[in-house]
Design a protein around this motif. Structure first.
Motif, PDB file in Angstrom:
ATOM      1  N   SER A 181      -3.536   4.190  12.470  1.00 29.41           N
ATOM      2  CA  SER A 181      -3.527   4.397  11.020  1.00 29.41           C
ATOM      3  C   SER A 181      -3.570   5.862  10.445  1.00 29.41           C
ATOM      4  O   SER A 181      -2.924   6.218   9.472  1.00 29.41           O
ATOM      5  CB  SER A 181      -4.753   3.662  10.186  1.00 29.41           C
ATOM      6  OG  SER A 181      -5.778   3.970  10.831  1.00 29.41           O
ATOM      7  N   VAL A 182      -4.013   6.801  11.287  1.00 26.49           N
ATOM      8  CA  VAL A 182      -3.920   8.099  10.915  1.00 26.49           C
ATOM      9  C   VAL A 182      -2.749   8.595  11.057  1.00 26.49           C
ATOM     10  O   VAL A 182      -2.078   9.602  10.299  1.00 26.49           O
ATOM     11  CB  VAL A 182      -5.237   8.838  11.850  1.00 26.49           C
ATOM     12  CG1 VAL A 182      -4.936  10.411  11.332  1.00 26.49           C
ATOM     13  CG2 VAL A 182      -6.628   8.517  11.415  1.00 26.49           C
ATOM     14  N   TYR A 209       4.796  -0.143   9.384  1.00 29.36           N
ATOM     15  CA  TYR A 209       5.909   0.186  10.288  1.00 29.36           C
ATOM     16  C   TYR A 209       6.303  -0.466  11.428  1.00 29.36           C
ATOM     17  O   TYR A 209       7.216  -0.338  12.103  1.00 29.36           O
ATOM     18  CB  TYR A 209       6.000   1.736  10.555  1.00 29.36           C
ATOM     19  CG  TYR A 209       5.936   2.423   9.305  1.00 29.36           C
ATOM     20  CD1 TYR A 209       6.974   3.001   8.514  1.00 29.36           C
ATOM     21  CD2 TYR A 209       4.748   3.004   8.687  1.00 29.36           C
ATOM     22  CE1 TYR A 209       7.020   3.770   7.419  1.00 29.36           C
ATOM     23  CE2 TYR A 209       4.579   3.791   7.613  1.00 29.36           C
ATOM     24  CZ  TYR A 209       5.560   4.047   6.944  1.00 29.36           C
ATOM     25  OH  TYR A 209       5.687   4.994   5.687  1.00 29.36           O
ATOM     26  N   ILE A 210       5.126  -1.324  11.959  1.00 27.55           N
ATOM     27  CA  ILE A 210       5.389  -1.870  13.211  1.00 27.55           C
ATOM     28  C   ILE A 210       4.846  -3.277  13.494  1.00 27.55           C
ATOM     29  O   ILE A 210       3.943  -3.643  12.575  1.00 27.55           O
ATOM     30  CB  ILE A 210       4.694  -0.940  14.144  1.00 27.55           C
ATOM     31  CG1 ILE A 210       4.948  -0.983  15.780  1.00 27.55           C
ATOM     32  CG2 ILE A 210       2.948  -1.096  13.970  1.00 27.55           C
ATOM     33  CD1 ILE A 210       4.500  -0.056  16.688  1.00 27.55           C
ATOM     34  N   ASP A 211       5.478  -3.861  14.165  1.00 30.75           N
ATOM     35  CA  ASP A 211       4.982  -5.375  14.641  1.00 30.75           C
ATOM     36  C   ASP A 211       3.493  -5.115  14.858  1.00 30.75           C
ATOM     37  O   ASP A 211       2.975  -4.645  15.878  1.00 30.75           O
ATOM     38  CB  ASP A 211       5.433  -5.896  15.774  1.00 30.75           C
ATOM     39  CG  ASP A 211       5.085  -7.396  15.900  1.00 30.75           C
ATOM     40  OD1 ASP A 211       4.029  -7.802  15.356  1.00 30.75           O
ATOM     41  OD2 ASP A 211       5.902  -8.101  16.777  1.00 30.75           O
ATOM     42  N   SER A 212       2.642  -5.999  13.995  1.00 28.93           N
ATOM     43  CA  SER A 212       0.878  -5.948  14.042  1.00 28.93           C
ATOM     44  C   SER A 212       0.394  -6.440  15.579  1.00 28.93           C
ATOM     45  O   SER A 212      -0.647  -5.824  16.159  1.00 28.93           O
ATOM     46  CB  SER A 212       0.404  -6.861  13.097  1.00 28.93           C
ATOM     47  OG  SER A 212       0.779  -6.327  11.920  1.00 28.93           O
ATOM     48  N   THR A 213       1.270  -7.301  16.150  1.00 30.77           N
ATOM     49  CA  THR A 213       0.928  -7.847  17.797  1.00 30.77           C
ATOM     50  C   THR A 213       0.796  -6.489  18.744  1.00 30.77           C
ATOM     51  O   THR A 213       0.474  -6.553  19.582  1.00 30.77           O
ATOM     52  CB  THR A 213       1.846  -8.839  18.097  1.00 30.77           C
ATOM     53  OG1 THR A 213       3.197  -8.296  18.261  1.00 30.77           O
ATOM     54  CG2 THR A 213       1.980  -9.956  17.014  1.00 30.77           C
ATOM     55  N   LYS A 214       1.555  -5.393  18.317  1.00 29.79           N
ATOM     56  CA  LYS A 214       1.352  -4.221  19.089  1.00 29.79           C
ATOM     57  C   LYS A 214       0.288  -3.414  19.096  1.00 29.79           C
ATOM     58  O   LYS A 214       0.132  -2.411  19.925  1.00 29.79           O
ATOM     59  CB  LYS A 214       2.866  -3.491  18.947  1.00 29.79           C
ATOM     60  CG  LYS A 214       4.051  -4.328  19.158  1.00 29.79           C
ATOM     61  CD  LYS A 214       5.491  -3.540  19.098  1.00 29.79           C
ATOM     62  CE  LYS A 214       6.661  -4.197  19.255  1.00 29.79           C
ATOM     63  NZ  LYS A 214       7.986  -3.501  19.318  1.00 29.79           N
ATOM     64  N   ILE A 215      -0.375  -3.640  18.203  1.00 35.57           N
ATOM     65  CA  ILE A 215      -1.593  -2.778  17.893  1.00 35.57           C
ATOM     66  C   ILE A 215      -2.946  -3.238  18.261  1.00 35.57           C
ATOM     67  O   ILE A 215      -3.113  -4.450  17.906  1.00 35.57           O
ATOM     68  CB  ILE A 215      -1.518  -2.283  16.312  1.00 35.57           C
ATOM     69  CG1 ILE A 215      -0.360  -1.688  15.801  1.00 35.57           C
ATOM     70  CG2 ILE A 215      -2.889  -1.273  16.128  1.00 35.57           C
ATOM     71  CD1 ILE A 215      -0.023  -0.340  16.525  1.00 35.57           C
ATOM     72  N   ALA A 254       4.320  11.979  14.607  1.00 36.84           N
ATOM     73  CA  ALA A 254       4.804  10.869  15.388  1.00 36.84           C
ATOM     74  C   ALA A 254       5.564   9.959  14.494  1.00 36.84           C
ATOM     75  O   ALA A 254       4.849   9.659  13.366  1.00 36.84           O
ATOM     76  CB  ALA A 254       3.864  10.312  16.303  1.00 36.84           C
ATOM     77  N   ASP A 255       6.678   9.459  14.884  1.00 39.02           N
ATOM     78  CA  ASP A 255       7.219   8.174  14.067  1.00 39.02           C
ATOM     79  C   ASP A 255       6.293   6.849  14.180  1.00 39.02           C
ATOM     80  O   ASP A 255       6.289   6.328  15.461  1.00 39.02           O
ATOM     81  CB  ASP A 255       8.666   7.754  14.666  1.00 39.02           C
ATOM     82  CG  ASP A 255       9.371   6.911  13.807  1.00 39.02           C
ATOM     83  OD1 ASP A 255       8.829   6.004  12.920  1.00 39.02           O
ATOM     84  OD2 ASP A 255      10.600   6.880  14.052  1.00 39.02           O
ATOM     85  N   PRO A 256       5.768   6.461  13.069  1.00 35.57           N
ATOM     86  CA  PRO A 256       4.981   5.096  13.128  1.00 35.57           C
ATOM     87  C   PRO A 256       5.719   3.746  13.565  1.00 35.57           C
ATOM     88  O   PRO A 256       5.108   2.846  13.995  1.00 35.57           O
ATOM     89  CB  PRO A 256       4.336   5.021  11.768  1.00 35.57           C
ATOM     90  CG  PRO A 256       5.450   5.723  10.871  1.00 35.57           C
ATOM     91  CD  PRO A 256       5.893   6.876  11.780  1.00 35.57           C
ATOM     92  N   ARG A 257       6.895   4.008  13.664  1.00 35.92           N
ATOM     93  CA  ARG A 257       7.603   2.840  14.214  1.00 35.92           C
ATOM     94  C   ARG A 257       7.426   2.725  15.525  1.00 35.92           C
ATOM     95  O   ARG A 257       7.843   1.682  16.211  1.00 35.92           O
ATOM     96  CB  ARG A 257       9.175   2.984  13.816  1.00 35.92           C
ATOM     97  CG  ARG A 257       9.394   2.749  12.276  1.00 35.92           C
ATOM     98  CD  ARG A 257      10.795   3.189  11.955  1.00 35.92           C
ATOM     99  NE  ARG A 257      11.065   3.170  10.239  1.00 35.92           N
ATOM    100  CZ  ARG A 257      10.504   4.250   9.621  1.00 35.92           C
ATOM    101  NH1 ARG A 257      10.099   5.518  10.159  1.00 35.92           N
ATOM    102  NH2 ARG A 257      10.665   4.145   8.430  1.00 35.92           N
ATOM    103  N   LYS A 258       7.274   3.905  16.288  1.00 34.26           N
ATOM    104  CA  LYS A 258       7.130   3.777  17.746  1.00 34.26           C
ATOM    105  C   LYS A 258       5.631   4.374  18.236  1.00 34.26           C
ATOM    106  O   LYS A 258       5.050   3.647  19.138  1.00 34.26           O
ATOM    107  CB  LYS A 258       7.720   4.912  18.294  1.00 34.26           C
ATOM    108  CG  LYS A 258       9.448   4.710  18.206  1.00 34.26           C
ATOM    109  CD  LYS A 258       9.901   6.009  18.801  1.00 34.26           C
ATOM    110  CE  LYS A 258      11.653   5.931  18.489  1.00 34.26           C
ATOM    111  NZ  LYS A 258      12.207   7.013  18.878  1.00 34.26           N
TER     112      LYS A 258
END
Length: 227
Positions: free
Chosen positions: A116-117, A25-31, A132-136
């Motif tokens: 991931s949870v 759901y999200i750009d991996s570089t943000k995690i 929570a929205d996993p995109r954010k």
């Protein structure tokens, strides 16, 4: 070793590493994973996730996601320890100290939560009023959110609140008023003390508090047992 075979092995290894870091759901570089997190903490110790109980020994833990007593009906963590960023825990120390003067204390249901949870929660119950929205990502994924309630220190019992933890109902709203006066008073007491030390309640969940400085902390996907 054959040169072409070596190149193939390196390509496969790189592909596996890339897939391990991919998020739906999200750009991996943000995690942030564990290695990136450790480098960050070395540069800025305030970014570290610390075990809450070590800083506030008297705090009570009822970590629902380390048990099957939650809306997922299964354990999401393999350890019963709660973590948050260092400044968050220092603020909680002040909350606990003030409440102690009133014969009260805090019970924590959840704190830092791996990204991931959050994805698992969303895929089970995709209602962003409560999940929570996993995109954010969640403030929990940043180590900057705490789910908690008040307890009576003498008896150890929870104060009467509008709902139980993780209730997906209107009554869980932080400003819902069609309630017994004592439930409203208890909720408002928690809200007032938490706000005094830098926490803001989530409008849909009376138990969820975000640290006001959360935007300065990154999303993380580090298993709780790795901390």
């Amino acid at each position: 070793m054959n040169h072409r075979y070596l190149i193939l092995l390196l390509f496969i290894a790189g592909t596996l590493r890339a897939s391990a870091q991919h998020y739906k759901y999200i750009d991996s570089t943000k995690i942030y994973g564990i290695d990136r997190y450790k480098r960050q903490v070395k540069a800025n110790p305030d970014k570290q996730l610390v075990e809450i109980k070590k800083y506030i020994p008297e705090i009570i833990l009822d970590l629902r996601y380390a048990t099957g007593n939650n809306f997922m009906h299964r354990r999401m963590y393999t350890t019963g320890k709660a973590f948050a960023r260092l400044p968050v825990v220092k603020a909680l120390q002040q909350v606990e100290a003030e409440l102690k003067g009133q014969g009260l204390g805090l019970k924590i249901y959840d704190a830092y939560r791996p990204y991931s949870v959050t994805v698992n929660f969303y895929e089970m119950a995709p209602d962003t009023n409560f999940v929570a929205d996993p995109r954010k990502g969640s403030k929990h994924n940043r180590g900057c959110a705490i789910d908690l309630s008040l307890i009576n220190l003498k008896s150890g019992t929870e104060l009467d609140m509008p709902t139980g933890f993780d209730s997906f109902s209107r009554k869980a709203g932080a400003n819902y008023m069609n309630l017994p006066p004592q439930q409203i008073a208890n909720r408002e007491l928690l809200k007032t003390v938490m706000a005094k030390y830098g926490f803001k309640v989530l409008s849909t969940e009376w138990w969820h508090y975000d640290f006001i400085g959360w935007a300065g902390y990154e999303l993380m996907d580090i298993p709780v047992q790795s901390l």
